[in-house]
Write an enzyme that holds these catalytic residues in place. Sequence first.
Site, PDB file in Angstrom:
ATOM      1  N   LYS A 202     -41.595 -23.533  13.331  1.00  0.00           N
ATOM      2  CA  LYS A 202     -42.632 -24.042  12.489  1.00  0.00           C
ATOM      3  C   LYS A 202     -41.981 -23.391  10.986  1.00  0.00           C
ATOM      4  O   LYS A 202     -41.816 -22.288  10.761  1.00  0.00           O
ATOM      5  CB  LYS A 202     -43.857 -22.961  12.609  1.00  0.00           C
ATOM      6  CG  LYS A 202     -45.067 -23.321  11.882  1.00  0.00           C
ATOM      7  CD  LYS A 202     -46.191 -22.557  11.993  1.00  0.00           C
ATOM      8  CE  LYS A 202     -47.340 -22.903  10.945  1.00  0.00           C
ATOM      9  NZ  LYS A 202     -48.578 -22.373  11.570  1.00  0.00           N
ATOM     10  N   LYS A 256     -42.723 -28.294  13.811  1.00  0.00           N
ATOM     11  CA  LYS A 256     -43.731 -28.390  13.014  1.00  0.00           C
ATOM     12  C   LYS A 256     -43.228 -27.988  11.627  1.00  0.00           C
ATOM     13  O   LYS A 256     -42.548 -27.080  11.354  1.00  0.00           O
ATOM     14  CB  LYS A 256     -44.786 -27.620  13.410  1.00  0.00           C
ATOM     15  CG  LYS A 256     -46.046 -27.499  12.549  1.00  0.00           C
ATOM     16  CD  LYS A 256     -47.112 -26.621  12.849  1.00  0.00           C
ATOM     17  CE  LYS A 256     -48.226 -26.699  11.860  1.00  0.00           C
ATOM     18  NZ  LYS A 256     -48.755 -25.415  11.829  1.00  0.00           N
TER      19      LYS A 256
HETATM   20  C1  PBG Z   1     -52.039 -21.552  10.747  1.00  0.00           C
HETATM   21  C2  PBG Z   1     -51.728 -22.978  11.008  1.00  0.00           C
HETATM   22  C3  PBG Z   1     -51.586 -24.014  10.104  1.00  0.00           C
HETATM   23  C4  PBG Z   1     -51.317 -25.106  10.814  1.00  0.00           C
HETATM   24  C5  PBG Z   1     -51.423 -25.074  12.415  1.00  0.00           C
HETATM   25  N1  PBG Z   1     -51.890 -23.548  12.196  1.00  0.00           N
HETATM   26  C6  PBG Z   1     -51.282 -23.828   8.669  1.00  0.00           C
HETATM   27  C7  PBG Z   1     -50.367 -22.838   8.000  1.00  0.00           C
HETATM   28  O1  PBG Z   1     -49.693 -22.281   8.804  1.00  0.00           O
HETATM   29  O2  PBG Z   1     -50.560 -22.477   7.040  1.00  0.00           O
HETATM   30  C8  PBG Z   1     -51.123 -26.688  10.039  1.00  0.00           C
HETATM   31  C9  PBG Z   1     -51.565 -27.985  10.799  1.00  0.00           C
HETATM   32  C10 PBG Z   1     -51.636 -28.996   9.798  1.00  0.00           C
HETATM   33  O3  PBG Z   1     -50.954 -28.765   8.659  1.00  0.00           O
HETATM   34  O4  PBG Z   1     -51.959 -30.125  10.147  1.00  0.00           O
HETATM   35  N2  PBG Z   1     -51.722 -20.743  11.687  1.00  0.00           N
END
Ligand code: PBG
Length: 340
Positions: A202, A256
């Site tokens: 991520k 991601k």
């Molecule tokens: C937070 C989380 C995020 C997303 C999924 N879980 C955002 C972040 O890390 O700030 C992002 C999903 C998206 O942008 O569609 N734990």
Amino acid sequence: MKPTVAPFPATRLRRLRSSEALRRLSRQHRLSADDLIWPIFVMDGRDAEEPIASMPGVTRKTVDRAVTAAREAYGLGIPAICIFPYTAMEARTEDCALAWSPDNISNQAIRAIKDAVPEMAIMTDIALDPYNINGHDGFVEDGRIVNDRTVEALVKMALAQAEAGADILGPSDMMDGRIGAIRGALESHGHENVTILSYTAKFASAFYGPFRDAVGATAALTGDKTTYQMDPGNADEAMRLVERDLQEGADMIMVKPGMPYLDICRAAKQTFSVPVFAYQVSGEYAMLQAAAQNGWLDGPKVMLESLLAFKRAGCDGILTYFAPEAARALRDAAGARNRR
Ligand code: PBG
């Protein structure tokens, strides 16, 4: 062995593109509704929905509406739904206790959907950001996001979700050691069949902006997430993370965001041969929708093309806000072919 290619004109690569039937026959990768996980946003209240300005077509739903949406999505062939809670600023605290409350809105939604559509797989999000006063995925002490104390809270959160009936847990926090800790707790509490789809690679991405609006984290977030989410310049580190999460007991791994990181999807699949998922995140969805709304792109076509790209890159499935629309488009296209 390298395939031999006879010189032109013995080989004309256009031959296999010359009719729709031959193109269908020789198509290497396909998208199906089976590949999709649909992320939805749930909020308190009854029989209501709120639009999210930066995500045209996406709403926050009350639990009863989420149940109806889940039933429809399952009817369209979508096997899994992923629940994200919206938390107003007033409900956020420093100790994040709501995160592991059996009655928080996310656990309410898990129970209600499980009850109404028991065949559907329910995925969750494990991170403190929807409940945290400062919008971070972990506890903050003296301006630092602390790891080990956060992992203890994530374990409590995971158990509450498993208890509510979740099938797929999605730790999205990027703390070290959380997969092993969660896996151990699931085993010792009789949840040995609950799966973990780890947000493994991520990246600290600006493409999450619209999501943070959707869950009410934009106003809350102080600073950025670069001390726990990955640096966009790194690829080798992603492979170390995949290996680590698999060793700790992850069943599936995730990359991601999606489209800007297809190289990571490909490398993870090629190196480890495990189930790999990509998250086509909120910013990717917003870009495509914005261009389509302006008439600059053909919305339905770029939606399906962008999702097929994940399959080609080696992904087994995709988390996407387009899931119901994509499933409907795939069903309609198949129906149109059969009627001809
Ligand atoms: C937070 C989380 C995020 C997303 C999924 N879980 C955002 C972040 O890390 O700030 C992002 C999903 C998206 O942008 O569609 N734990």
